[in-house]
Design a protein around this motif. Structure first.
Motif, PDB file in Angstrom:
ATOM      1  N   ALA A 249     -11.364   3.787   6.602  1.00 24.38           N
ATOM      2  CA  ALA A 249     -10.361   4.799   6.256  1.00 24.38           C
ATOM      3  C   ALA A 249     -10.422   6.006   7.190  1.00 24.38           C
TER       4      ALA A 249
ATOM      5  N   TYR B 104       0.861  -1.186   0.000  1.00 25.31           N
ATOM      6  CA  TYR B 104       0.000   0.000   0.000  1.00 25.31           C
ATOM      7  C   TYR B 104       0.901   1.242   0.000  1.00 25.31           C
ATOM      8  N   ASN B 105       1.032   1.850  -1.168  1.00 25.96           N
ATOM      9  CA  ASN B 105       1.864   3.050  -1.289  1.00 25.96           C
ATOM     10  C   ASN B 105       0.996   4.233  -1.722  1.00 25.96           C
ATOM     11  N   GLU B 106       1.626   5.347  -2.022  1.00 28.07           N
ATOM     12  CA  GLU B 106       0.866   6.550  -2.376  1.00 28.07           C
ATOM     13  C   GLU B 106       0.050   6.343  -3.642  1.00 28.07           C
TER      14      GLU B 106
ATOM     15  N   THR C 212      -5.298  -3.838   6.404  1.00 30.13           N
ATOM     16  CA  THR C 212      -4.579  -2.860   7.218  1.00 30.13           C
ATOM     17  C   THR C 212      -4.187  -3.502   8.547  1.00 30.13           C
TER      18      THR C 212
ATOM     19  N   TYR D 204      -8.732   5.716  -3.617  1.00 32.18           N
ATOM     20  CA  TYR D 204      -9.551   6.906  -3.376  1.00 32.18           C
ATOM     21  C   TYR D 204     -10.446   7.181  -4.579  1.00 32.18           C
TER      22      TYR D 204
ATOM     23  N   HIS E 179      -2.933   4.288  -2.825  1.00 37.14           N
ATOM     24  CA  HIS E 179      -3.864   5.146  -2.080  1.00 37.14           C
ATOM     25  C   HIS E 179      -4.683   6.011  -3.039  1.00 37.14           C
ATOM     26  N   ASP E 180      -4.030   6.585  -4.036  1.00 34.07           N
ATOM     27  CA  ASP E 180      -4.736   7.417  -5.011  1.00 34.07           C
ATOM     28  C   ASP E 180      -5.728   6.590  -5.812  1.00 34.07           C
TER      29      ASP E 180
ATOM     30  N   VAL F 278      -8.340  -4.014   0.799  1.00 33.23           N
ATOM     31  CA  VAL F 278      -7.088  -3.659   1.466  1.00 33.23           C
ATOM     32  C   VAL F 278      -7.018  -4.334   2.829  1.00 33.23           C
TER      33      VAL F 278
END
Length: 225
Positions: A162, A80-82, A198, A89, A85-86, A196
Motif C-alpha cells: 500500500a 476496489y472502491n472507497e 492491484t 484500512y 479501501h476503508d 487485494v
C-alpha cells in the motif's frame, strides 16, 4: 445478530434450516454495508476482472508476455472502491480482527465450486507478522472454515504494498520460496488467495514458484480488484 462489517445489531427472519439447526445461523452484512460494495459487472477483462476494459487488458497482456506458459485466471468479488479501501484500512492496518468474517458468504460459495483444490494464502514476512499480529488473508479463510496449506514462505521483508506506487510494485523482486509441502500439489488444482489484486505482481510471483511443482492448474483469488 451483528453485521460482520459495522458490528451493528440487525434483525432478520430466520430460515427454516436456521430454526431447526441454530449452528447454521450466519452473520450477514446489513443493508447499509451491502450498499457500499460494488460488484464486478461487465464490461471487464475476462482474465483478471479489471472493470471497464476490453479483454485482455493491458496488464494481462504484459503478464502473458512475461509468463507465456501460465494459464492465468483470476477471480474477485468486488471493485476496489472507497468503501472497500476503508474496510481494508480498518482490518489490515488498524488491526480490527472482527472484520475477518465480512466476506465469508462469498468465500464459501467460491470454494464450494472447487472442493478438491489445495488452497494457500500469500505469506507475510516474520517481521510483518509480528507488526500486524496476524496474516490478514489467512484469517479471512479461517473465518470461512477453508482449510489452507502453507505452500509458500516469504524470504525477505518488504515495505507494505500500500506504500508503493505502480512502478515500485512491478519492480519488486521475487520474495517467495516454496515450503516442503509444495510437493503435494503435483497434478492438483491450486488456488492462491490474497486480499487485494492491484498490479498482480505478488500473485504472479507466487504462481511462478508453485509452477515448478507441476500442479494441474493454478488459479488466483482476491476479495477486490
Amino acid at each position: 445478530m451483528r453485521c460482520p462489517w459495522c458490528q451493528q445489531l440487525q434483525i432478520r427472519d430466520l430460515t427454516l434450516k436456521e430454526i431447526l439447526w441454530p449452528l447454521t445461523i450466519k452473520e450477514t452484512r446489513c443493508q447499509v454495508c451491502e450498499s457500499k460494495l460494488c460488484k464486478i459487472e461487465a464490461p471487464y477483462c475476462m482474465l483478471c476482472l479489471k472493470k471497464g476494459v476490453a479483454s485482455p487488458c493491458d496488464d494481462c497482456r504484459m503478464w502473458q508476455t512475461e509468463y507465456p506458459s501460465y494459464d492465468f485466471q483470476h477471480h474477485c468479488f468486488f471493485q476496489y472502491n472507497e468503501a472497500f479501501h476503508d474496510w481494508i484500512y480498518r482490518y489490515k492496518f488498524l488491526g480490527d480482527y472482527r472484520l475477518r468474517g465480512t466476506f465469508t458468504d462469498e468465500i464459501r460459495s467460491f470454494f464450494h465450486q472447487h472442493p478438491k483444490a489445495i488452497v494457500c494464502t500469500v505469506p507475510l514476512s516474520s517481521e510483518r507478522q509480528k507488526i500486524r499480529g496476524f496474516n490478514q488473508s489467512a484469517a479471512i479463510l479461517s473465518a470461512a472454515k477453508i482449510h489452507t496449506v502453507d505452500l509458500l514462505q516469504k524470504t525477505q521483508h518488504t515495505d507494505a504494498q500500500a506504500q508503493k506506487n505502480r512502478q515500485e510494485r512491478l519492480a519488486m523482486t521475487q520474495p517467495f520460496e516454496a515450503t516442503s509441502l509444495a510437493k503435494e500439489i503435483k497434478g492438483r488444482e491450486v488456488i492462491v488467495f490474497d486480499d487485494v489484486y492491484t498490479t498482480g505482481r505478488t500473485l504472479f510471483y507466487a504462481a511462478e514458484v508453485l509452477e515448478h511443482f507441476k500442479p494441474l492448474k493454478i488459479r488466483t483469488l482476491s476479495l477486490a480488484r
